[in-house]
Design an enzyme around this catalytic site. Structure first.
Site, short mmCIF file in Angstrom:
data_model
loop_
_atom_site.label_atom_id
_atom_site.label_comp_id
_atom_site.label_asym_id
_atom_site.label_seq_id
_atom_site.Cartn_x
_atom_site.Cartn_y
_atom_site.Cartn_z
N LYS A 110 7.94 -1.66 -2.50
CA LYS A 110 7.42 -0.78 -1.43
C LYS A 110 8.58 -0.14 -0.65
CE LYS A 110 5.01 1.17 1.70
NZ LYS A 110 4.24 2.38 1.48
N GLU B 168 0.84 -1.20 0.00
CA GLU B 168 0.00 0.00 0.00
C GLU B 168 0.88 1.25 0.00
OE1 GLU B 168 -3.30 0.40 -0.45
OE2 GLU B 168 -2.57 2.46 -0.54
N PHE B 169 0.47 2.25 -0.79
CA PHE B 169 1.28 3.47 -0.92
C PHE B 169 0.56 4.71 -0.41
CE2 PHE B 169 2.93 0.44 -3.94
CZ PHE B 169 4.30 0.56 -3.76
N CYS C 268 6.12 5.03 8.97
CA CYS C 268 6.65 4.29 7.81
C CYS C 268 8.12 4.54 7.51
CB CYS C 268 5.80 4.59 6.58
SG CYS C 268 4.15 3.88 6.73
N GLU D 225 -0.90 9.09 5.07
CA GLU D 225 -1.84 9.60 6.07
C GLU D 225 -2.11 11.07 5.79
OE1 GLU D 225 -0.40 8.64 10.01
OE2 GLU D 225 -0.07 6.57 9.37
N GLY E 164 9.43 11.64 9.91
CA GLY E 164 9.00 10.78 11.02
C GLY E 164 7.87 9.90 10.55
#
Ligand SMILES: NC(=O)c1ccc[n+]([C@@H]2O[C@H](COP(=O)([O-])OP(=O)(O)OC[C@H]3O[C@@H](n4cnc5c(N)ncnc54)[C@H](O)[C@@H]3O)[C@@H](O)[C@H]2O)c1
Length: 436
Positions: free
Chosen positions: A205, A149-150, A261, A153, A258
């Protein structure tokens, strides 16, 4: 299609809701009772713009449900997405405990053929380990697929519904066809679904995150040089980004990356490299530069106010690792605040979304203010640590009226140094020369 998503965090919830949005029947599963109860109550347990509305609509229309009964969810679904956390282990590698637990649960519960998909970010070779666990726990046939998944947030819903690309790692023609169908509604503007072998998908990823982290650390390293050499990184960035071979994305200097991920993924990739007898020299430096950059503003505060900050009151605007999220995992603001408090400073802080996370992180170590301006009363310095939109054009006159000394440490280069100096502020940015 009946889809089960195991792990209902930032990724699982967004992915599950995205699939439901295109008409599939989705059950989001989790072992966290409280999280599932909150979701069943129609609320999202974290801040992610646009997600709550989408969830409510899909629940109302009967396509999306939530449960802690993972076994039942496994039996009822044809495809199972694993979206649990893969935090940093003690040696820097990705901790696969949750992923392999879920694989075991799936193996024990499955009562027919299943397609098991890793959405979690997992090191190259993990699909083979999952297949091993499944082989030990079930006699039913299965496929293990890598579908990293890319999403980011803060813009996760949009990213999931309109991805730049979809990566699917599988050797099965049947799975390829099924995934082409599953993702067709998300790529109507011809963004590609790239099919490849499982190991290449797993690696893609990490490679993508490592590249983005590299751009950030490169710019931070350069910013520090600009500062020493009397150049302005903000102008240099403009000049670089205009080159189409380079582009503008991820060239903003700041106080280090930060989040949940980049830091862990960079370290996990370094670990994978070490396991294969390789030394990724550039990525090692990326991590080192980032660790140092988180303390850059603290160095500036110390240079201005002295090593002992007892009696110095510092206001901090922005606590989440980036805007539009309440996620404080590995947020540079935490490192900065810990260092300031460690030197005796009194810290007052505000964040538009992360106040609950901040209360859990800091306890009574700092004072949290419900309004940004309230932190500023008699403050000796203001640190801007996250580039929330509402910090971009504040009322500078009001700020000046509240502070004891009008000193701003702009960790995100939000402000125009000349303008602020003109207004009577002492301005410290990242990679920008001092007053001429
Ligand atoms: N957050 C991001 O922006 C992002 C983006 C891309 C990829 N990823 C990757 O996706 C994965 C998930 O990240 P996240 O941020 O959504 O994590 P998260 O911590 O928000 O959510 C993980 C969820 O899994 C649940 N869980 C743990 N063990 C479980 C089990 N055995 N059975 C069922 N549920 C279980 C936890 O209770 C939690 O709710 C990670 O590998 C991460 O690296 C994250």
């Amino acid at each position: 299609m009946k889809i089960g998503v195991i792990g209902s965090g930032y990724v699982g919830l967004v992915a599950g809701t995205g699939f439901a949005e295109t008409g599939h029947q989705v059950c989001c599963l989790d072992v966290d009772d409280r999280k599932i109860a909150t979701l069943r109550d129609g609320r999202v347990p974290f801040y992610e713009p646009g997600l709550e509305d989408l969830i409510r609509r899909n629940v109302r229309e009967g396509r999306l449900s939530f449960s802690t009964d993972v076994d039942a969810g496994v039996r009822e679904s044809r495809i199972l997405f694993i979206a649990v956390g893969t935090p940093q282990g003690e040696d820097g590698s990705a901790d696969l405990r949750h992923v392999l637990d879920v694989a075991r649960t799936i193996g024990q519960a499955m009562d027919g053929p299943k397609i098991v998909v890793t959405k979690s970010t997992v090191p190259v070779g993990t699909a083979d380990r999952i297949a091993e666990v499944l082989g030990e726990t079930t006699s039913h046939p299965f496929d293990v697929v890598s579908n990293p998944e890319f999403l980011k947030e803060g813009d996760a819903v949009n990213d999931f519904l309109k991805p730049d690309r979809i990566i699917v790692g599988t050797d099965s023609a049947e799975v390829r066809e099924l995934f082409a169908d599953l993702y067709a509604p998300f790529v109507r503007t011809e963004n590609p679904i790239l099919f490849m072998d499982v190991r290449s998908a797993e690696m893609t990823k990490y490679a993508a995150n490592a590249m983005l982290a590299t751009r950030i650390s490169f710019m931070n390293d350069l910013a520090n040089l600009c500062e020493a050499a009397g150049a302005d990184i903000a102008l240099v960035r403009k000049g670089m980004g205009a080159d189409r071979r380079i582009g503008y994305a991820f060239l903003f200097p700041g106080i280090g990356y930060g989040g949940s991920c980049f830091p862990k993924d960079v370290r996990a990739l370094l670990r994978t490299a070490a396991e294969h007898g390789r030394d990724l020299k550039i990525l090692t430096a990326v991590d080192e530069v980032n660790e140092a950059q988180k303390l850059r503003l603290v160095e500036k505060v110390v240079a201005r106010f002295g090593e002992d900050l007892t009696g110095t009151r510092v206001a901090v605007w922005g606590l989440s690792f980036k805007p539009r999220t309440d996620d404080m995992r590995e947020a540079p603001a935490v490192v900065i605040i810990d260092a300031l408090v460690g030197r005796g400073a009194e810290v007052l802080a505000f964040d538009p979304a992360a106040m609950d996370s901040a209360a859990r992180t800091f306890g009574d170590k700092i004072m949290l203010c419900q309004v940004g301006y309230h932190c500023l009363k008699n403050a000796d310095a203001l640190i801007v640590a996250t580039e929330w939109n509402e910090f971009r054009r504040p009322d500078f006159e009001r700020i000046q009226g509240l502070m004891r000394t009008p000193v701003i440490f702009d960790g995100r280069n939000l402000y125009n140094p000349e303008k602020l100096r003109g207004l009577g502020f002492e301005y410290h940015g990242i990679g920008r020369p001092g007053p001429r």
